[in-house]
Design an enzyme around this catalytic site. Structure first.
Site, PDB file in Angstrom:
ATOM      1  CB  THR A   1       3.111  -2.035  -1.229  1.00  0.00           C
ATOM      2  OG1 THR A   1       2.321  -1.094  -0.492  1.00  0.00           O
ATOM      3  CG2 THR A   1       4.556  -1.896  -0.767  1.00  0.00           C
TER       4      THR A   1
ATOM      5  CE1 TYR B   1       4.250  -4.742   3.491  1.00  0.00           C
ATOM      6  CE2 TYR B   1       3.521  -2.479   3.146  1.00  0.00           C
ATOM      7  CZ  TYR B   1       3.474  -3.818   2.808  1.00  0.00           C
ATOM      8  OH  TYR B   1       2.661  -4.234   1.787  1.00  0.00           O
TER       9      TYR B   1
END
Length: 675
Positions: free
Chosen positions: A449, A491
């Protein structure tokens, strides 16, 4: 002609849940869940020991009438007050067996309107529940329960004999010899196949039938109930819990109580001690904080028929084509990217193995679509990356791996950073270790990501009417390159750790690995939420007429990439993995294919015929005001280019959602600007 055999009736279904004094809120939450699941029967414990305290007496004065107003209640009366036992513990027989009948008489007098049935003790063959070392022939138990059962029937109640675990016909014969069974209307049975599965387990039917055979001779009026059955998800096997639930529903018993609604909170001790057996803490079909596991989610969404449909997804096709090439493993393969990738591979004639825990709402629809469309191509393993043994089994004989499975939401990681780490970092390490153990290395492509670059606070921006833009002309023209990592949010940390493990396993162990650091992806089969899949989420909210919640001012910019272009990139990287091993690439629509949230909302308004309502909230940790992928490195390495512009791609997704999620009628109404 012999008439066809009728299917065995499904047991009346109930839930078992234990409540501690003072848990008023959890009682209300449980009752609400039972209503959602359509369950009208509840079994719970009533502690004789607690009733000897002022707090416990007050608690049951509230609890039993409250439950009795909502459900068909089965109270299980158990646990000797230590001061009354022949030894000072709750599992000890009372010194005076009649004291138990006296206690039961008081409870029936006070609260008998709340229940029709009473259960006398719990698991008497379990040393933790009844110390048969102090009562080796169960004579004291039979005397105590026999007197209570006789008196309960005199008071108009029906009696369940506390469930044995495992089924023990000889024990039941012994109890019959003591003359207890004439006062018993049902005999309880407990079992936990897959969690505590004793030697010789052959299934629920033989266990139930072995007790029914005793009752047919000794107490023909009585029946067998499964008063406790369950499956612990301590190894994250939520699909195993769903399957065990369905197998218990096939048992030839009149009633089944499934254990339980919630996991035991980690701060609580069990009867055997504090975390001495981790399995004890994970029997709920929901976590202790109320988050649903797979069974609870599917059951609430579509009832037991939906649960059975999910179970059927893993069954092998009746006829599977014999293929020479090894299957491609796609972790998270029921997600929207995995579904599109699997479909393309199947169209090209390549077999696919999907590993997915189905934790994301709606993905079972994707899996059903794949199984229906490609029945001889798709193999399914419903499992969790955190279960390293399941992962080990899934990588056997595969030809390549696309690792898409992840916990994908920043907000979820803030709520439970440990779970986020276990899924993203530990789950990836489990997969890498399983691949390292294979005799021949196979390619692994991991979807990371852009959050590994943190909040990009050092990026100078220019604020315009609808968006932020980089002040640097080069970044404005090309986007963010593969710069130094700067993890922000749990995250970002977990995905970044996995990202680096994948790269390093390529360097250290020679595995053919590569990483794609993804920006915003969208397309068919996406079930977007506020936290992940925001393009689909905005479209779904607009179609439903619900407000869009925008974090920040809405001028934040992302490059968006249609899933068709993404899967082409994934295959391109796999095709050149020998040259690209150990490398990481940014991937997205690039600087030419960007949208701000405000611009997407305006685009949706034009597609939909009216601008959706919007609410605002503050910025979230790690939110980037501008991110567009510099994809030049990937383009140079593979020749790949994005082809679908945002306006065309968003329109395609909008039409797909109308057709598949909301039906043709909704599509016609939307085309007239009436939604």
């Amino acid at each position: 002609m012999t008439p066809p055999a009728r299917p065995a009736p499904v047991p009346t279904l109930g839930i078992l849940e234990w409540f501690q004094p003072g848990e008023h809120e959890r009682v209300e939450q449980t009752l609400e869940q039972l209503r959602r699941w359509g369950v009208e029967h509840l079994r719970t414990g009533v502690s004789w020991a607690d009733c000897h305290t002022r707090e416990g007496e007050k608690w049951y004065a509230w609890l039993l009438p409250r439950l009795g107003r909502e459900v068909e209640l089965l109270p299980c009366f158990l646990y000797t007050p230590p001061s009354l036992g022949i030894a000072p513990r709750t599992s000890a027989p009372p010194r005076d067996p009649k004291a138990y009948a006296d206690f039961l008489d008081v409870m029936i007098t006070r609260y008998g309107q709340a229940f029709e049935w009473v259960e006398l003790w719990n698991e008497p063959t379990n040393l933790s529940e009844w110390d048969w070392g102090l009562d080796p022939g169960w004579e004291r138990f039979a005397h105590m329960v026999g007197g209570a059962a006789y008196w309960a029937q005199q008071r108009g109640k029906r009696v369940v004999l506390g469930g044995m675990c495992p089924a023990d016909p000889e024990w039941l014969n012994l109890i019959a010899d003591y003359g207890l069974l004439p006062y018993v209307d049902a005999v309880g049975l407990h079992g936990f196949p897959g969690t505590w599965q004793y030697s010789g387990w052959e299934g629920w039917a033989p266990a139930v039938e072995s007790l029914q055979a005793v009752l047919a001779r000794r107490a023909p009026h009585a029946r067998v109930w499964i008063t406790e059955a369950g499956y612990s998800t301590w190894r994250h096997d939520e699909f195993g819990q769903l399957q065990a639930f369905l197998r218990a529903l096939e048992a030839p018993a009149e009633r089944l109580y499934w254990y339980g609604a919630y996991d035991l909170h980690e701060s609580r001790p069990t009867v055997d001690g504090f975390h001495t057996d981790e399995r004890e803490y994970h029997f709920g079909i929901q976590r202790a904080d109320g988050r649903p596991k797979l069974l609870a989610r599917v059951w609430a969404d579509g009832g037991l028929p939906s649960v059975r449909r999910v179970d059927a997804l893993t069954r092998p096709a009746a006829k599977r084509a014999r293929r020479a090439d090894a299957p491609t493993l796609i972790t998270g393969g029921a997600g929207f990217v995995g579904t599109n990738l699997a479909a393309l591979l199947c169209e090209q004639g390549h077999p696919v193995r999907i590993l997915d825990n189905l934790s994301r709402a709606g993905v079972e629809e994707n899996l059903a679509w794949l199984r229906e469309r490609y029945p001889d191509c798709v193999e399914v393993a419903v499992a969790d990356l955190r279960d390293r043994y399941a992962v080990r089994d899934c990588v056997q004989s595969v030809g390549s791996v696309f690792h898409l499975a992840a916990q994908t939401a920043v907000t979820t990681s803030l709520h439970d950073p440990v779970d986020d780490f276990e899924v993203n970092a530990r789950g990836t390490l489990n997969l890498l270790e399983a691949l390292r153990a294979q005799p021949t290395p196979v390619p692994l492509i991991y979807t990371s990501t852009n959050k590994v670059y943190g909040g990009l606070r050092d990026l100078a921006l220019v604020e315009e009417d609808t968006r932020y833009l980089p002040a640097d002309p080069s970044i404005r023209a090309h986007g963010i390159d593969e710069r130094s990592l700067d993890f922000h949010s749990p995250y970002g940390c977990s995905k970044g750790a996995a990202d680096q493990y994948v790269i390093d396993y390529g360097r250290t162990y020679g595995l053919p690995t590569a990483v794609l650091r993804m920006s915003c992806m969208y397309g068919p089969h996406q079930f977007g939420t506020e936290d992940q899949g925001w393009v689909a989420h905005f479209l779904i909210s607009a179609i439903k007429g619900t407000p869009l919640n925008v974090y920040g001012d809405g001028k934040q910019v992302r490059d968006v990439l249609h899933v068709h272009d993404l899967v082409q990139a994934l295959l391109a990287v796999r095709g050149r993995i020998d040259a690209l091993r150990g490398r990481a690439f940014n991937i997205g629509g690039g600087a030419r294919h960007t949208l701000s949230l405000r611009e997407l909302i305006e685009l949706i308004g034009r597609l939909h015929g009216q601008r959706p309502p919007v609410t605002h909230a503050g910025w979230r940790p790690g939110d980037q005001r501008y991110y567009a992928s510099d994809t030049r490195a990937l383009e140079t390495a593979t020749g790949w280019r994005p082809t679908i512009a945002p306006a065309a791609g968003v329109k395609q997704l909008y039409n797909w959602l109308l057709e598949t999620r909301f039906g043709a009628a909704a599509q016609r109404v939307a085309s007239e600007g009436m939604l």
